[in-house]
Design an enzyme around this catalytic site. Structure first.
Site, short mmCIF file in Angstrom:
data_model
loop_
_atom_site.label_atom_id
_atom_site.label_comp_id
_atom_site.label_asym_id
_atom_site.label_seq_id
_atom_site.Cartn_x
_atom_site.Cartn_y
_atom_site.Cartn_z
NE ARG A 122 -1.56 -2.64 2.91
CZ ARG A 122 -2.12 -3.83 2.67
NH1 ARG A 122 -2.92 -3.90 1.94
NH2 ARG A 122 -1.08 -4.61 2.70
NE ARG A 143 7.97 1.30 4.25
CZ ARG A 143 6.78 0.31 4.26
NH1 ARG A 143 6.69 -1.46 4.24
NH2 ARG A 143 5.44 0.92 4.46
CG HIS A 146 4.11 4.57 8.05
ND1 HIS A 146 4.52 5.28 7.16
CD2 HIS A 146 3.88 3.01 8.12
CE1 HIS A 146 4.55 4.57 6.09
NE2 HIS A 146 3.81 2.44 6.57
C1 NCD Z 1 2.48 -1.22 8.30
C2 NCD Z 1 4.11 -0.76 8.09
O1 NCD Z 1 4.71 -1.12 7.30
O2 NCD Z 1 4.40 -0.44 9.25
N1 NCD Z 1 1.93 -1.34 6.89
C3 NCD Z 1 1.74 0.10 6.32
O3 NCD Z 1 2.48 0.49 5.68
N2 NCD Z 1 0.62 0.29 5.97
C4 NCD Z 1 1.77 -2.63 8.87
C5 NCD Z 1 2.30 -3.81 9.05
O4 NCD Z 1 3.34 -3.37 8.43
O5 NCD Z 1 1.75 -4.12 9.63
#
Ligand code: NCD
Length: 363
Positions: A90, A140, A173
């Site tokens: 996502r 990321r 995040h």
């Molecule tokens: C989350 C993350 O990457 O921290 N995912 C996201 O970006 N929607 C949550 C997760 O991985 O559990």
């Protein structure tokens, strides 16, 4: 461009790193705009409200062919690099789609094995290479603080470009937290007149879930909000977050009894167990079924409550819950695209063009 005058250029890395996050904010923002988006603490209430307002206007503008053409003509001179060194569905796709909405061209590195890092190039050199070709880096990374380090490093070069943190280790995040605020605000506006004074439960792995950590910090800007941290004891929220809530005078409860808090909540934010961070599979020994939301629980939730999840989910929300009008996690997914498009536009200080277009649209 604002980056060239950034005060971040004037400070040594060790001094910057050692600053309290709140003290980093003025080094990351410029005149009420973010220019790197790295930590939740850099967003004040005015910036949060602005992001919600912009995202709402942009989604309305984007409903027509003419409106979408206007949006796609906002930033065609920019190129973005999506550098994702951790799995993502996502966050990656919503940033990708957000760039497409704004006419930004996109490139991606999702697997360091395909880059010159396999030849021994450092990640810092890789990112400096990106900044030669691109105008925005969205990153990321499994290491907390990595995006900050890169933002600092790039700001000191002769081609500084903004950096957005799309998830850093177990730490933060921030853009997920922005879309969560958007979802909370819009859903609770209709149901109870707003987010102020709401009761919000975070459920699951709160120790290592970075989305919860960032969102919990942002909720300090909403007076009267009470946060409930519902988790097995070894996965409870970090004391650093609780200390920040104490400092801000925010109410919270820490509990492992999910069913007892359910009927009181205005929002329930479910999360998965982040077992990729286990040392020796220790979270497998925990009974996490007490932290699942099933169709059997739906009758005891408030009719006006909402159910959220950053996704991906495993078994913590039964698929039968998806059809309930209170389930908002697929709405969150969609909101992420608009909220991220709004953020990128603010970073490039082009957000006022939305206001002008929108005024004409509604007048
Ligand atoms: C989350 C993350 O990457 O921290 N995912 C996201 O970006 N929607 C949550 C997760 O991985 O559990």
């Amino acid at each position: 461009m604002a980056f060239r005058q950034s005060p971040l250029r004037e400070i040594a890395w060790e001094s910057f790193r050692a600053l309290e996050p709140e003290k980093k904010a003025p080094l990351l923002n410029m005149a009420g705009h973010p220019y790197h988006a790295l930590i939740a603490q850099q967003f004040d209430r005015a910036m949060l409200d602005r992001n919600v307002d912009l995202a709402t206007k942009m989604r309305k503008i984007g409903k027509t062919r003419g409106g979408m053409k206007f949006l796609q003509d906002l930033l065609p001179e920019k190129r973005a690099m999506l550098y994702f060194a951790q799995p993502s569905t996502r966050t990656f796709l919503s940033f990708y789609a957000a760039c497409q909405i704004l006419g930004i061209q996109i490139a991606e590195v999702r697997d360091a094995q395909t880059s010159s890092e396999v030849k021994g190039e450092s990640q810092e050199d890789s990112v400096r290479t990106f900044s030669s070709y691109f105008d925005l880096i969205i990153i990321r990374h499994p290491q907390g603080g990595f995006a900050e380090r890169l933002a600092w490093m790039l700001t000191g070069t002769d081609r500084p470009v903004p950096v957005i943190n799309a998830g850093s280790g177990k730490d933060q995040h921030p853009t997920q937290a922005l879309l969560d605020i958007y979802t909370l605000q819009r859903s609770l506006e209709k149901r109870r007149g707003g987010l102020e004074g709401a009761r919000i439960a975070f459920v699951g792995d709160l120790l290592r879930g970075r989305t919860v950590r960032s969102l919990s910090l942002l909720l300090r800007h909403y007076p009267g909000v009470k946060q409930y941290f519902v988790a097995p004891e070894p996965l409870q929220i970090g004391s650093d977050i609780l200390a920040k809530l104490d400092e801000a005078g925010m109410a919270y409860e820490v509990t492992s009894d999910f069913e007892s808090v359910m009927p009181e909540m205005d929002a329930i934010y479910m999360t998965r167990i982040q077992d990729e961070w286990d040392q020796n599979g220790e979270s497998r020994a925990l009974d996490i079924s007490r932290f699942y939301l099933t169709a059997a629980h739906l009758p005891i939730l408030k009719p006006s409550a909402i159910i959220m999840h950053p996704l991906p989910r495993r078994h913590e929300i039964a698929p039968e819950v998806d059809g309930d009008p209170r389930a908002k996690y697929w709405r969150q997914v969609r909101n992420g695209m608009w909220v991220r498009a709004a953020l990128i536009l603010s970073i490039f200080e082009r957000d006022h063009e939305i206001d002008h277009y929108y005024e004409d649209l509604v007048s």
